[in-house]
Design a protein around this motif. Structure first.
Motif, mmCIF file in Angstrom:
data_model
loop_
_atom_site.group_PDB
_atom_site.id
_atom_site.type_symbol
_atom_site.label_atom_id
_atom_site.label_comp_id
_atom_site.label_asym_id
_atom_site.label_seq_id
_atom_site.Cartn_x
_atom_site.Cartn_y
_atom_site.Cartn_z
ATOM 1 N N GLY A 76 0.734 -1.286 0.180
ATOM 2 C CA GLY A 76 0.112 -0.003 0.022
ATOM 3 C C GLY A 76 0.970 1.356 -0.044
ATOM 4 N N PRO A 77 0.275 2.350 -0.294
ATOM 5 C CA PRO A 77 0.960 3.566 -0.243
ATOM 6 C C PRO A 77 1.449 4.154 0.934
ATOM 7 C CG PRO A 77 -1.475 4.084 -0.403
ATOM 8 C CD PRO A 77 -1.365 2.515 -0.175
ATOM 9 N N THR A 78 2.590 5.110 1.087
ATOM 10 C CA THR A 78 3.140 5.610 2.224
ATOM 11 C C THR A 78 2.361 7.211 2.083
ATOM 12 O OG1 THR A 78 4.938 6.038 3.580
ATOM 13 C CG2 THR A 78 5.370 6.337 1.429
ATOM 14 N N GLY B 145 2.823 1.857 12.947
ATOM 15 C CA GLY B 145 3.255 2.273 11.812
ATOM 16 C C GLY B 145 3.528 3.778 11.829
ATOM 17 N N ALA B 146 4.242 4.209 10.978
ATOM 18 C CA ALA B 146 4.820 5.510 11.157
ATOM 19 C C ALA B 146 3.713 6.832 10.514
ATOM 20 C CB ALA B 146 6.136 5.666 10.426
ATOM 21 N N GLY B 147 2.866 6.056 9.668
ATOM 22 C CA GLY B 147 2.053 7.181 9.098
ATOM 23 C C GLY B 147 1.065 7.871 10.084
ATOM 24 N N SER B 148 0.827 6.991 11.003
ATOM 25 C CA SER B 148 -0.228 7.457 12.239
ATOM 26 C C SER B 148 0.682 8.111 13.398
ATOM 27 C CB SER B 148 -1.004 6.399 12.711
ATOM 28 O OG SER B 148 -0.386 5.533 13.211
ATOM 29 N N LYS B 180 -3.500 11.630 6.125
ATOM 30 C CA LYS B 180 -1.952 11.106 6.445
ATOM 31 C C LYS B 180 -1.887 9.788 7.375
ATOM 32 C CE LYS B 180 0.070 15.419 6.724
ATOM 33 N NZ LYS B 180 -0.903 16.235 6.235
ATOM 34 N N PRO B 181 -2.681 9.928 8.227
ATOM 35 C CA PRO B 181 -2.422 8.788 9.165
ATOM 36 C C PRO B 181 -3.453 7.609 9.062
ATOM 37 C CG PRO B 181 -3.791 10.362 10.334
ATOM 38 C CD PRO B 181 -3.520 10.914 8.935
ATOM 39 N N CYS B 269 -3.663 4.017 12.920
ATOM 40 C CA CYS B 269 -4.533 4.166 11.787
ATOM 41 C C CYS B 269 -5.616 2.993 11.892
ATOM 42 C CB CYS B 269 -3.346 3.625 10.597
ATOM 43 S SG CYS B 269 -2.636 2.245 11.062
ATOM 44 N N HIS B 270 -6.458 2.790 10.823
ATOM 45 C CA HIS B 270 -7.410 1.722 10.892
ATOM 46 C C HIS B 270 -6.982 0.587 10.847
ATOM 47 C CE1 HIS B 270 -6.806 0.892 6.688
ATOM 48 N NE2 HIS B 270 -6.716 2.233 6.103
ATOM 49 N N ALA B 271 -5.671 0.260 10.428
ATOM 50 C CA ALA B 271 -5.287 -1.086 10.633
ATOM 51 C C ALA B 271 -4.387 -1.215 11.948
ATOM 52 C CB ALA B 271 -3.855 -1.591 9.565
#
Lengths: 174, 285
Positions: A76-78, B145-148, B180-181, B269-271
């Motif tokens: 998936g995308p980052t 994860g880093a996104g969130s 983003k998150p 995040c949702h995951a």
């Protein structure tokens, strides 16, 4: 649903509208933070691009390792905003289509409009599902970057949504 | 002497790390399905349908839910009747090393924030330990994860800012984060303590069961107020609009200095992958 095949022609690119759902097929290239930095360092030192960007698509992803029998792992995308300082250098040099997730800087949007580029998003956190659209994957540059190496992906009906079209329209709700 | 055999601990860590990355907890799936029923527009429906379908694919094909298989975070509760003749942190690290190499998980850890050389086995993990009553070892694990995580924030408010200050800070954090998150997000809020304590209790809030409510009535009220306010922002799944920006808000509080009101907002995040295991002490004689 709009079906597009890479390399993407200018007329196809300009016909996309923010909010459109797109199924992408053909060859796309992966790059994220570390690969972008290397590309930009190369550009600055050699005054030329290490890649031909015209009509190509860059996807911001660092996949998980492929299990035996699979072409790729989850992919998936980052978040795209981290690539903004690099993208604003690459768009004027021919990179016109990027896939990632999340909103981007005002500076990015300005250059996107000036260069009539398009920013697509894939849905974040669905890497197992997106892997089904990847037929083939091979590392073509910077293997030392591991998951962040540049991969050449052959995709079939890879699902994206047009976030910013070439006219600067924005799909995001804030 | 009561202990947890080292091999057993390493195996348990390896199994839980692989499992957490592949099998999304049903409590999250239930919330996502409930959210899908509320959405009426094309894009948020598309996003939630794909998220639900993705976790089925991951489960059935034994693939990571998300390519960001995170940095490993442990909350460890050690019963004080236990004793260890080995390095507990080293054993947790070894379990993570084996999980990420043998489980086809992404190695997303660099050795130094500025040198940035990948450690190639996703170690070291981040470990928070505390002693508790009893003879058991409980490991709470999340691949974060880093996104969130990158969208999380901390502020040292003044006591005068009060509850409204906390609400405003959380809403501002969610607005700045946008898509983003990977919304729909879960928000862990830590109020009180000091600088580092507020961050730690915010993280601990994300480890709470998704369905529970804070014990303190003030925190509980704040949870429901914040959930409603965040979902009224119309950010929606992946910020493509809609009714579901947030699946749950968890507030943890702690006493603090008369001059302080720390607030930490940790985004998930949702995951929302996490799991836990409890190992009972065994006689080592």
């Amino acid at each position: 649903m709009i079906k597009l095949t890479t390399p993407i022609s200018k007329s196809d690119r300009l016909s996309l509208k923010s909010g459109d759902e797109v199924l992408l097929s053909g060859i796309i290239y992966t790059a994220r933070d570390a690969a972008h930095k290397k590309i930009l360092d190369y550009l600055k030192s050699k005054q030329e691009s290490p890649f031909e960007f015209d009509g190509q698509v860059v996807y911001y992803v660092g996949p998980t390792p492929a299990k035996p029998g699979y072409p790729i792992g989850s992919c998936g995308p980052t978040s795209s905003y981290r690539m903004d300082p690099f993208s604003v250098e690459l768009m004027p040099r021919g990179l016109k289509i990027m896939i990632g997730k999340g909103d981007r800087s005002e500076n990015f949007k300005d250059i996107l409009k000036q260069t009539q580029s398009v920013y697509l998003v894939a849905i974040g956190g669905i890497g197992a599902l997106l892997a089904k659209s990847v037929l083939k994957s091979e590392v073509i540059a910077y293997p030392e970057l591991q998951s962040e190496a540049i991969h050449r992906l052959e995709v079939k009906d890879f699902p994206c949504i047009v976030a910013y079209d070439a006219y600067g329209n924005d799909v995001f709700h804030k | 002497m009561l202990t947890i055999p080292k091999d057993k601990l390493i195996q348990a860590v390896k199994d839980m790390a692989i499992d957490a990355n592949i099998n999304l907890d049903q409590s999250v799936v239930k919330k996502l399905k409930a959210a899908l029923k509320k959405e009426t527009d094309r894009l948020p429906i598309n996003v939630l349908e794909n998220i639900i379908s993705n976790q089925d694919i991951a489960r059935n094909e034994h693939l990571p839910i998300c390519q960001d298989t995170g940095i490993a975070v442990f909350l460890v509760e050690i019963g004080y009747e236990l004793s260890f003749e080995y390095d507990l942190e080293a054993a947790l690290t070894e379990g993570i090393r084996q999980a990420y190499i043998e489980g086809y998980l992404r190695k997303s850890v660099v050795d130094h924030p500025l040198k940035r050389k990948n450690t190639l086995d996703n170690t070291p993990p981040i470990i928070h330990m505390k002693l508790v009553v009893g003879d058991q070892l409980t490991l709470h694990f999340a691949p974060k994860g880093a996104g969130s995580e990158n969208m999380s924030r901390l502020a040292m408010l003044t006591p005068g800012a009060g509850k409204q200050g906390v609400v405003d800070f959380v809403l501002e954090t969610v607005r700045l984060a946008g898509g983003k998150p990977c919304p729909p997000i879960i928000i862990g809020v830590g109020i009180g303590g000091n600088f580092e304590k507020s961050a730690l209790i915010a993280k601990e809030a994300l480890f709470r069961p998704l369905e529970d409510q804070a014990e303190d009535p003030v925190d509980r009220e704040l949870e429901s107020e914040l959930l409603e306010a965040v979902n009224n922002l119309d950010i929606g799944p992946m910020a493509l609009g809609g009714k579901t920006t947030c699946l749950a808000v968890k507030v943890n509080s702690y006493p603090c200095h008369i001059a302080s009101l720390p607030v930490a907002c940790n985004i998930q995040c949702h995951a929302a992958r996490k799991t836990h295991v409890t190992l009972k002490g065994e006689h080592n004689d």
